[in-house]
Design a protein around this motif. Structure first.
Motif, PDB file in Angstrom:
ATOM      1  N   LEU A 195       0.830  -1.213   0.000  1.00 24.96           N
ATOM      2  CA  LEU A 195       0.000   0.000   0.000  1.00 24.96           C
ATOM      3  C   LEU A 195       0.860   1.257   0.000  1.00 24.96           C
ATOM      4  O   LEU A 195       0.538   2.237  -0.686  1.00 24.96           O
ATOM      5  CB  LEU A 195      -0.952  -0.010   1.194  1.00 24.96           C
ATOM      6  N   ARG A 196       1.947   1.251   0.745  1.00 23.84           N
ATOM      7  CA  ARG A 196       2.827   2.429   0.781  1.00 23.84           C
ATOM      8  C   ARG A 196       3.494   2.658  -0.575  1.00 23.84           C
ATOM      9  O   ARG A 196       3.651   3.797  -1.004  1.00 23.84           O
ATOM     10  CB  ARG A 196       3.887   2.271   1.867  1.00 23.84           C
ATOM     11  N   VAL A 197       3.903   1.590  -1.236  1.00 21.79           N
ATOM     12  CA  VAL A 197       4.499   1.738  -2.572  1.00 21.79           C
ATOM     13  C   VAL A 197       3.468   2.308  -3.536  1.00 21.79           C
ATOM     14  O   VAL A 197       3.757   3.238  -4.300  1.00 21.79           O
ATOM     15  CB  VAL A 197       5.065   0.388  -3.080  1.00 21.79           C
ATOM     16  N   LEU A 198       2.254   1.776  -3.498  1.00 21.25           N
ATOM     17  CA  LEU A 198       1.206   2.289  -4.380  1.00 21.25           C
ATOM     18  C   LEU A 198       0.886   3.748  -4.082  1.00 21.25           C
ATOM     19  O   LEU A 198       0.604   4.526  -5.002  1.00 21.25           O
ATOM     20  CB  LEU A 198      -0.059   1.429  -4.262  1.00 21.25           C
ATOM     21  N   ALA A 199       0.949   4.144  -2.817  1.00 21.22           N
ATOM     22  CA  ALA A 199       0.654   5.530  -2.446  1.00 21.22           C
ATOM     23  C   ALA A 199       1.651   6.498  -3.068  1.00 21.22           C
ATOM     24  O   ALA A 199       1.321   7.664  -3.301  1.00 21.22           O
ATOM     25  CB  ALA A 199       0.650   5.673  -0.921  1.00 21.22           C
ATOM     26  N   GLU A 200       2.857   6.028  -3.349  1.00 24.38           N
ATOM     27  CA  GLU A 200       3.884   6.885  -3.937  1.00 24.38           C
ATOM     28  C   GLU A 200       4.009   6.725  -5.450  1.00 24.38           C
ATOM     29  O   GLU A 200       4.748   7.474  -6.087  1.00 24.38           O
ATOM     30  CB  GLU A 200       5.225   6.601  -3.265  1.00 24.38           C
ATOM     31  N   ALA A 201       3.307   5.765  -6.021  1.00 22.71           N
ATOM     32  CA  ALA A 201       3.414   5.488  -7.456  1.00 22.71           C
ATOM     33  C   ALA A 201       2.551   6.461  -8.265  1.00 22.71           C
ATOM     34  O   ALA A 201       1.522   6.927  -7.782  1.00 22.71           O
ATOM     35  CB  ALA A 201       2.969   4.053  -7.732  1.00 22.71           C
ATOM     36  N   PRO A 202       2.983   6.759  -9.501  1.00 24.78           N
ATOM     37  CA  PRO A 202       2.148   7.591 -10.374  1.00 24.78           C
ATOM     38  C   PRO A 202       0.765   6.950 -10.547  1.00 24.78           C
ATOM     39  O   PRO A 202       0.662   5.742 -10.760  1.00 24.78           O
ATOM     40  CB  PRO A 202       2.912   7.599 -11.706  1.00 24.78           C
ATOM     41  N   ALA A 203      -0.269   7.753 -10.395  1.00 22.76           N
ATOM     42  CA  ALA A 203      -1.663   7.298 -10.494  1.00 22.76           C
ATOM     43  C   ALA A 203      -1.991   6.205  -9.474  1.00 22.76           C
ATOM     44  O   ALA A 203      -2.972   5.490  -9.628  1.00 22.76           O
ATOM     45  CB  ALA A 203      -2.008   6.833 -11.907  1.00 22.76           C
ATOM     46  N   TYR A 204      -1.155   6.061  -8.433  1.00 22.42           N
ATOM     47  CA  TYR A 204      -1.366   5.060  -7.372  1.00 22.42           C
ATOM     48  C   TYR A 204      -1.454   3.650  -7.947  1.00 22.42           C
ATOM     49  O   TYR A 204      -2.182   2.807  -7.444  1.00 22.42           O
ATOM     50  CB  TYR A 204      -2.621   5.382  -6.549  1.00 22.42           C
ATOM     51  N   LYS A 205      -0.675   3.370  -9.004  1.00 19.86           N
ATOM     52  CA  LYS A 205      -0.781   2.127  -9.762  1.00 19.86           C
ATOM     53  C   LYS A 205       0.604   1.543 -10.009  1.00 19.86           C
ATOM     54  O   LYS A 205       1.550   2.286 -10.275  1.00 19.86           O
ATOM     55  CB  LYS A 205      -1.459   2.440 -11.099  1.00 19.86           C
ATOM     56  N   ALA A 206       0.716   0.199  -9.911  1.00 19.51           N
ATOM     57  CA  ALA A 206       1.964  -0.493 -10.230  1.00 19.51           C
ATOM     58  C   ALA A 206       1.654  -1.953 -10.553  1.00 19.51           C
ATOM     59  O   ALA A 206       0.652  -2.499 -10.087  1.00 19.51           O
ATOM     60  CB  ALA A 206       2.945  -0.415  -9.067  1.00 19.51           C
ATOM     61  N   ASN A 207       2.561  -2.578 -11.313  1.00 20.99           N
ATOM     62  CA  ASN A 207       2.360  -3.999 -11.604  1.00 20.99           C
ATOM     63  C   ASN A 207       3.053  -4.854 -10.550  1.00 20.99           C
ATOM     64  O   ASN A 207       3.860  -4.361  -9.765  1.00 20.99           O
ATOM     65  CB  ASN A 207       2.815  -4.355 -13.026  1.00 20.99           C
ATOM     66  N   ASP A 208       2.716  -6.141 -10.543  1.00 25.00           N
ATOM     67  CA  ASP A 208       3.222  -7.032  -9.505  1.00 25.00           C
ATOM     68  C   ASP A 208       4.743  -7.200  -9.554  1.00 25.00           C
ATOM     69  O   ASP A 208       5.378  -7.373  -8.520  1.00 25.00           O
ATOM     70  CB  ASP A 208       2.506  -8.382  -9.540  1.00 25.00           C
ATOM     71  N   SER A 209       5.333  -7.106 -10.720  1.00 26.25           N
ATOM     72  CA  SER A 209       6.785  -7.205 -10.819  1.00 26.25           C
ATOM     73  C   SER A 209       7.463  -6.012 -10.138  1.00 26.25           C
ATOM     74  O   SER A 209       8.411  -6.176  -9.350  1.00 26.25           O
ATOM     75  CB  SER A 209       7.207  -7.277 -12.292  1.00 26.25           C
ATOM     76  N   LEU A 210       6.976  -4.826 -10.418  1.00 27.10           N
ATOM     77  CA  LEU A 210       7.520  -3.622  -9.791  1.00 27.10           C
ATOM     78  C   LEU A 210       7.294  -3.647  -8.278  1.00 27.10           C
ATOM     79  O   LEU A 210       8.188  -3.296  -7.501  1.00 27.10           O
ATOM     80  CB  LEU A 210       6.871  -2.379 -10.396  1.00 27.10           C
ATOM     81  N   LEU A 211       6.121  -4.078  -7.843  1.00 24.82           N
ATOM     82  CA  LEU A 211       5.836  -4.154  -6.407  1.00 24.82           C
ATOM     83  C   LEU A 211       6.773  -5.136  -5.708  1.00 24.82           C
ATOM     84  O   LEU A 211       7.255  -4.859  -4.599  1.00 24.82           O
ATOM     85  CB  LEU A 211       4.375  -4.550  -6.168  1.00 24.82           C
ATOM     86  N   THR A 212       7.056  -6.262  -6.355  1.00 26.50           N
ATOM     87  CA  THR A 212       7.968  -7.252  -5.770  1.00 26.50           C
ATOM     88  C   THR A 212       9.351  -6.640  -5.580  1.00 26.50           C
ATOM     89  O   THR A 212       9.964  -6.772  -4.514  1.00 26.50           O
ATOM     90  CB  THR A 212       8.039  -8.507  -6.659  1.00 26.50           C
ATOM     91  N   SER A 213       9.852  -5.948  -6.602  1.00 27.53           N
ATOM     92  CA  SER A 213      11.167  -5.299  -6.505  1.00 27.53           C
ATOM     93  C   SER A 213      11.177  -4.212  -5.441  1.00 27.53           C
ATOM     94  O   SER A 213      12.138  -4.093  -4.673  1.00 27.53           O
ATOM     95  CB  SER A 213      11.548  -4.688  -7.854  1.00 27.53           C
ATOM     96  N   ALA A 214      10.119  -3.414  -5.381  1.00 25.11           N
ATOM     97  CA  ALA A 214      10.052  -2.326  -4.403  1.00 25.11           C
ATOM     98  C   ALA A 214      10.010  -2.869  -2.977  1.00 25.11           C
ATOM     99  O   ALA A 214      10.663  -2.314  -2.083  1.00 25.11           O
ATOM    100  CB  ALA A 214       8.834  -1.450  -4.679  1.00 25.11           C
ATOM    101  N   CYS A 215       9.273  -3.939  -2.752  1.00 30.36           N
ATOM    102  CA  CYS A 215       9.223  -4.533  -1.407  1.00 30.36           C
ATOM    103  C   CYS A 215      10.600  -5.034  -0.997  1.00 30.36           C
ATOM    104  O   CYS A 215      11.042  -4.797   0.126  1.00 30.36           O
ATOM    105  CB  CYS A 215       8.203  -5.674  -1.371  1.00 30.36           C
ATOM    106  N   ASP A 216      11.297  -5.695  -1.909  1.00 31.69           N
ATOM    107  CA  ASP A 216      12.642  -6.179  -1.622  1.00 31.69           C
ATOM    108  C   ASP A 216      13.571  -5.013  -1.304  1.00 31.69           C
ATOM    109  O   ASP A 216      14.379  -5.085  -0.374  1.00 31.69           O
ATOM    110  CB  ASP A 216      13.172  -6.972  -2.816  1.00 31.69           C
ATOM    111  N   HIS A 217      13.445  -3.926  -2.030  1.00 30.74           N
ATOM    112  CA  HIS A 217      14.303  -2.749  -1.853  1.00 30.74           C
ATOM    113  C   HIS A 217      14.152  -2.129  -0.459  1.00 30.74           C
ATOM    114  O   HIS A 217      15.108  -1.574   0.078  1.00 30.74           O
ATOM    115  CB  HIS A 217      13.981  -1.715  -2.926  1.00 30.74           C
ATOM    116  N   VAL A 218      12.969  -2.227   0.132  1.00 28.37           N
ATOM    117  CA  VAL A 218      12.755  -1.634   1.460  1.00 28.37           C
ATOM    118  C   VAL A 218      12.843  -2.669   2.589  1.00 28.37           C
ATOM    119  O   VAL A 218      12.406  -2.419   3.700  1.00 28.37           O
ATOM    120  CB  VAL A 218      11.426  -0.837   1.544  1.00 28.37           C
ATOM    121  N   GLY A 219      13.396  -3.838   2.273  1.00 24.28           N
ATOM    122  CA  GLY A 219      13.654  -4.816   3.329  1.00 24.28           C
ATOM    123  C   GLY A 219      12.515  -5.746   3.665  1.00 24.28           C
ATOM    124  O   GLY A 219      12.501  -6.352   4.732  1.00 24.28           O
ATOM    125  N   VAL A 220      11.556  -5.862   2.762  1.00 20.69           N
ATOM    126  CA  VAL A 220      10.463  -6.823   2.946  1.00 20.69           C
ATOM    127  C   VAL A 220      10.500  -7.764   1.742  1.00 20.69           C
ATOM    128  O   VAL A 220       9.695  -7.666   0.827  1.00 20.69           O
ATOM    129  CB  VAL A 220       9.087  -6.123   3.062  1.00 20.69           C
TER     130      VAL A 220
END
Length: 99
Positions: A16-41
């Motif tokens: 949810l936090r990644v989506l809150a910062e994404a353009p149009a509050y939208k992202a695909n599952d591949s990007l979300l997976t990478s972003a979660c890994d980047h922040v230690g989850v």
């Protein structure tokens, strides 16, 4: 709370936090997976998809599947409120105050 439930609650908040910062509050599952890994989850794409389905069932995101191998998530207004700590959702870790 057992570790799997604790991890899932953190992963849901992170998505949810990644989506809150994404353009149009939208992202695909591949990007979300990478972003979660980047922040230690660190999570697999399958784990992210599982939590996206849970978030959709609870009205926190809307999902689109333009093709079988891709899921696109868009945060709902309620999802954005939960990400910011303005609302609570059972099963989602409450964010700590940002300083």
């Amino acid at each position: 709370m057992a570790y799997p439930e604790h991890f899932a609650a953190h992963l849901r908040l992170t998505i949810l936090r990644v989506l809150a910062e994404a353009p149009a509050y939208k992202a695909n599952d591949s990007l979300l997976t990478s972003a979660c890994d980047h922040v230690g989850v660190p999570a697999t794409r399958d784990q992210v998809r599982t939590q996206l389905a849970w978030l959709e069932e609870n009205g926190l995101v809307r999902l689109e599947k333009p093709m079988a191998s891709l899921t696109i998530a868009t945060a709902t207004e309620r999802g954005l409120d939960v990400a910011a700590g303005r609302a609570n959702a059972p099963g989602v870790q409450r964010p700590s105050p940002r300083g």
